[in-house]
Design a protein around this motif. Structure first.
Motif, short mmCIF file in Angstrom:
data_model
loop_
_atom_site.label_atom_id
_atom_site.label_comp_id
_atom_site.label_asym_id
_atom_site.label_seq_id
_atom_site.Cartn_x
_atom_site.Cartn_y
_atom_site.Cartn_z
N UNK A 35 0.79 -1.22 0.00
CA UNK A 35 0.00 0.00 0.00
C UNK A 35 0.82 1.27 0.00
N UNK A 36 2.14 1.16 0.03
CA UNK A 36 3.02 2.32 0.04
C UNK A 36 3.58 2.59 -1.34
N UNK A 37 3.68 3.85 -1.68
CA UNK A 37 4.22 4.24 -2.96
C UNK A 37 5.73 4.00 -3.00
N UNK A 38 6.25 3.35 -4.05
CA UNK A 38 7.71 3.15 -4.14
C UNK A 38 8.45 4.49 -4.14
N UNK A 39 9.60 4.49 -3.51
CA UNK A 39 10.41 5.70 -3.43
C UNK A 39 10.90 5.92 -2.02
N UNK A 40 11.41 7.12 -1.77
CA UNK A 40 11.94 7.46 -0.46
C UNK A 40 10.84 7.44 0.59
N UNK A 41 11.03 6.62 1.62
CA UNK A 41 10.10 6.61 2.75
C UNK A 41 10.57 7.60 3.81
N UNK A 42 11.87 7.65 4.04
CA UNK A 42 12.45 8.67 4.92
C UNK A 42 12.40 10.01 4.20
N UNK A 43 12.98 11.02 4.80
CA UNK A 43 13.04 12.33 4.17
C UNK A 43 14.33 13.01 4.56
N UNK A 44 15.00 13.60 3.58
CA UNK A 44 16.21 14.35 3.89
C UNK A 44 15.94 15.85 3.93
N UNK A 45 14.65 16.24 3.94
CA UNK A 45 14.32 17.66 4.00
C UNK A 45 13.90 18.07 5.41
N UNK A 46 13.94 17.12 6.36
CA UNK A 46 13.47 17.44 7.71
C UNK A 46 14.49 18.30 8.44
N UNK A 47 15.64 17.74 8.73
CA UNK A 47 16.70 18.49 9.36
C UNK A 47 16.27 19.21 10.63
N UNK A 48 16.98 20.28 10.95
CA UNK A 48 16.73 21.02 12.18
C UNK A 48 15.44 21.82 12.15
N UNK A 49 14.80 21.95 10.97
CA UNK A 49 13.51 22.65 10.94
C UNK A 49 12.51 21.99 11.88
N UNK A 50 12.58 20.66 11.97
CA UNK A 50 11.59 19.93 12.77
C UNK A 50 11.85 20.03 14.26
N UNK A 62 1.12 5.35 5.76
CA UNK A 62 0.51 4.04 5.97
C UNK A 62 0.51 3.72 7.45
N UNK A 63 1.00 2.54 7.77
CA UNK A 63 1.05 2.11 9.17
C UNK A 63 2.33 2.52 9.88
N UNK A 64 3.31 3.11 9.16
CA UNK A 64 4.67 3.23 9.67
C UNK A 64 5.11 4.67 9.83
N UNK A 65 6.02 4.86 10.76
CA UNK A 65 6.64 6.16 11.00
C UNK A 65 8.12 5.97 11.24
N UNK A 66 8.94 6.84 10.60
CA UNK A 66 10.38 6.84 10.89
C UNK A 66 10.58 7.34 12.31
N UNK A 67 11.31 6.57 13.12
CA UNK A 67 11.39 6.86 14.55
C UNK A 67 12.70 7.50 14.97
N UNK A 68 13.77 7.37 14.20
CA UNK A 68 15.06 7.89 14.66
C UNK A 68 15.98 8.14 13.48
N UNK A 69 16.70 9.26 13.53
CA UNK A 69 17.74 9.55 12.55
C UNK A 69 18.66 10.61 13.12
N UNK A 70 19.85 10.71 12.56
CA UNK A 70 20.80 11.74 12.94
C UNK A 70 20.86 12.81 11.86
N UNK A 71 21.72 13.80 12.03
CA UNK A 71 21.86 14.87 11.05
C UNK A 71 22.87 14.48 9.98
N UNK A 72 22.64 13.32 9.36
CA UNK A 72 23.53 12.82 8.33
C UNK A 72 22.73 11.98 7.35
N UNK A 89 10.19 -2.91 2.33
CA UNK A 89 10.70 -1.75 3.07
C UNK A 89 12.20 -1.97 3.20
N UNK A 90 12.98 -1.10 2.57
CA UNK A 90 14.42 -1.32 2.40
C UNK A 90 15.18 -0.28 3.21
#
Length: 694
Positions: A35-50, A62-72, A89-90
């Protein structure tokens, strides 16, 4: 924070339970990612804005949320792919090993009320260098159980607040040698029942343990090497499924009751800022002397990538009817965003009864007339001694400004100007330098008359300075990261006891200090930001402190009591927040605003429950603030983006009678990183009438 029983949209194409799942159980969740569209599931546009803006990119898909990432590159870790027509989900990122000690690429799903269940996941690690597997009974992205492969071992472990500066708090519950080949699919099955945990891979290696660290929680996928996940299912025995439904229904009914009991947000004003709009850089104050609040819209100028060399750009002064008072600088919507502080405040610095705008721009520190924007006086900013890459200009651009009372006058008339992380200068009302200093400044300082002599002390970073510039103590050699939000507060509300100094210390966690710099409590709970102090709970003595995490540990919220002890934590979202305190009801318990988002945001109470929801009316969701504008002692909710500002008041406004009216951090201490302090106070009567658009 309403988790509907039907939130988990099951795939329309049923697939068989994988090997090892509970055949007799009821499948309550399954996902094959079709049910998810192929492509980037994460986002590299979030950064410190969030850190203090709401971005759609942080929302669940969908059912999922990215839970953790660093500034890299870990921000780009997760993608949805089709491999020979099979949706996956890769996870594509290889974690840096010293970084992986405390944060890992992970996506999560499910409900925090899930207790006893069987999780089955098919996954294909592409390397054996680091761990790869599944999470269960996930409380937050620092507290969970893990099962999977680490090298040539099958490992079952609990993780409880692993830290960067100390050895990870990981407990191996069970492990066995297991020979497997990278690139070959594995099926992991985990069954939890009370304290019992049973796990196996392909039915070939079985682990078992007894542990009560986490009695309930969501599920997740986590790996530190590229790994493909294909199918996920969760099954419960009938008794467990019934217990979950009952608990979820009770929770949802409780939240619905609380929402119904609170006033609804009603739109009061709408102001266009097209062409000169901004992110979280509004300033409020009476600019034209008519006794009403006005708003200063601050755009920025960025002279290099990221936030290394930014300064005040265009300033636009408006009444709350949207009438323009003045504008200084050139409008530039390409510079509407900012990921650092901005050096501007509204304050009557010469105490003539009319406000000035104090700001730094074009290598000058400026005092301008609030009504017209006309410059009254200015001086060059100090020489720039910052380390690369923040030394692009010979003088500082100015990171933030704070107004203080170091000279013990009848009202504050001193100006603190700082650079990004290293130096600060104190000016008088005529822009003459009184004294200066250098330390690990962190983002935004705080002033408080600690010794009771009528003159402010300066709490900045991990140091305390007397009113004359003498450094009384410093923890710069002890605490490594920069301070993300600090305050000195009378947490126990006892005027006979000294204040407690709180410090949201980024990766160094949360600190509570005494006035002499002794650490009273130190909680290693991740990258802590944006402390907010208020009376959130009448059943707890004194004041409580809310904090939220960001880098590496997004969205974890903690509540601390007046002694600095953790009361509880929860993880409602995958971003940070300004955590603005909100006096919404006029009663003694305050709320905090998480974001203006309709689905995930709203106002939350001292028990972590969403009690006020924003209407689905198309309002801006990017930035927010809360302050009393209409005058009945209660706060209005201000939400905006680059195009417009919307202001909400309560559906029962105006409200008369004895109302809660807290004493807040002054408006001239506004900052993207300033700790919010809300001290108890009351008024006998609210305003008899409410301001209107007429």
């Amino acid at each position: 924070m309403k988790y509907s029983l039907f939130r988990f949209a099951l795939t329309a194409v049923a697939f068989s339970l994988l090997s090892g799942s509970a055949a007799a159980g009821e499948v309550i969740f399954q996902d094959d990612f079709s049910g998810l569209k192929p492509g980037m599931f994460s986002s590299d546009v979030i950064g410190a804005h969030a850190e203090y803006h709401y971005l759609d990119a942080t929302a669940p898909k969908g059912n999922w949320r990215v839970a953790a990432f660093r500034s890299n590159e870990s921000q780009r870790a997760w993608r949805v792919v089709r491999d020979a027509g099979v949706p996956q989900m890769y996870q594509t990122y290889t974690s840096v090993k010293n970084e992986a000690a405390y944060t890992h690429p992970m996506v999560v799903a499910g409900d925090p009320l899930w207790q006893d269940y069987t999780l089955t996941v098919k996954f294909t690690p592409e390397s054996a260098d680091q761990q790869s597997g599944v999470l269960f009974r996930y409380r937050n992205n620092r507290c969970y159980y893990f099962f999977g492969v680490v090298g040539e071992r099958a490992v079952l472990k609990s993780v409880n607040h692993a830290t960067k500066y100390r050895s990870a708090t990981e407990t191996i519950l069970a492990e066995k040698p297991y020979s497997w080949q990278p690139g070959r699919a594995l099926v992991a099955t985990v069954t939890v029942s009370g304290a019992s945990i049973a796990a196996d891979i392909d039915g070939k290696v079985r682990l078992a343990a007894q542990d009560r660290t986490f009695p309930a929680g969501k599920i997740g996928l986590m790996s530190d090497v590229p790994t493909r996940y294909e199918q996920v299912s969760v099954a419960m025995e009938s008794g467990s499924a019934m217990a979950f439904r009952s608990a979820a229904q009770a929770r949802d009914a409780d939240i619905a009751r609380l929402e119904a009991a609170n006033p609804k947000p009603v739109l009061w004003k709408k102001i266009s800022t097209d062409g000169f709009g901004t992110g979280r850089q509004l300033r409020f104050g009476d600019l034209n002397g008519d006794g009403q609040l006005d708003v200063l819209v601050v755009q920025v100028k960025r002279h290099s990538p990221k936030d290394r060399n930014s300064e005040v750009g265009c300033l636009t002064a408006l009444t709350l009817d949207g009438n323009r008072l003045w504008q200084s600088g050139e409008e530039d919507l390409w510079n509407d965003l900012l990921t650092n502080d901005v050096a501007v405040q509204i304050y009557d610095i010469d105490q003539d009864g009319r406000s000035e705008v104090i700001y730094a721009r074009d290598l000058e520190l400026v005092i301008a007339d609030g009504a017209t924007g006309k410059v009254k006086r200015k001086v060059p900013t100090p020489p720039n001694h910052a380390k690369p890459p923040r030394n692009k200009f010979p003088q500082i651009l100015g990171d933030s400004i704070l107004v203080a009372n170091f000279r013990g006058r009848a009202a504050p008339q001193d100006i603190l100007l700082k650079d990004r992380y290293e130096y600060f200068w104190i000016y008088d009302e005529n822009l003459q330098i009184l004294w200066s200093g250098s330390c690990n400044t962190g983002h935004f300082p705080h002033v408080y008359d600690v010794d009771g002599d009528g003159k402010d002390e300066l709490y900045i970073g991990y140091s305390l300075y007397d009113h004359d510039g003498k450094r009384l103590w410093s923890l710069d050699d002890t605490i490594k990261d920069h301070a993300d939000g600090i305050a000195a507060v009378d947490l126990d509300l006892n005027p006979n006891t000294p204040p407690i100094l709180i410090n949201a210390a980024s990766d160094d966690g949360m600190l509570f200090l005494d006035a002499k710099g002794n650490i009273l409590k130190h909680h290693f709970i991740g990258h802590v930001q944006n402390p907010t102090v208020a009376n959130f709970r009448n059943d707890l003595p004194g004041l409580e402190t809310y904090t939220i995490n960001f880098w590496g540990n997004q969205g974890i919220i903690h509540l601390f009591d007046s002694s600095g002890n953790i009361v509880f934590d929860f993880e409602p979202v995958g971003h940070a927040s300004i955590m603005a305190p909100v006096n919404w009801t006029g009663k003694s318990e305050e709320y905090f605003m998480l974001s203006p988002n309709v689905d995930e945001g709203g106002l939350f109470d001292g028990r972590g429950r969403r009690v006020v929801r924003f209407p689905a009316d198309g309002h801006p969701e990017f930035a927010n603030a809360a302050l009393d504008i209409t005058g009945d002692a209660r706060d209005e909710l201000v939400v905006w983006d680059a195009g417009e500002i919307w202001i909400y008041t309560q559906s029962d406004s105006p409200k008369a009678g004895r109302l809660y009216k807290p004493e807040r951090t002054p408006l001239w201490h506004e900052s993207n990183y300033g700790a919010a302090v809300s001290l108890p106070g009351w008024t006998e009567s609210g305003r008899a009438t409410r301001a209107t658009d007429e």
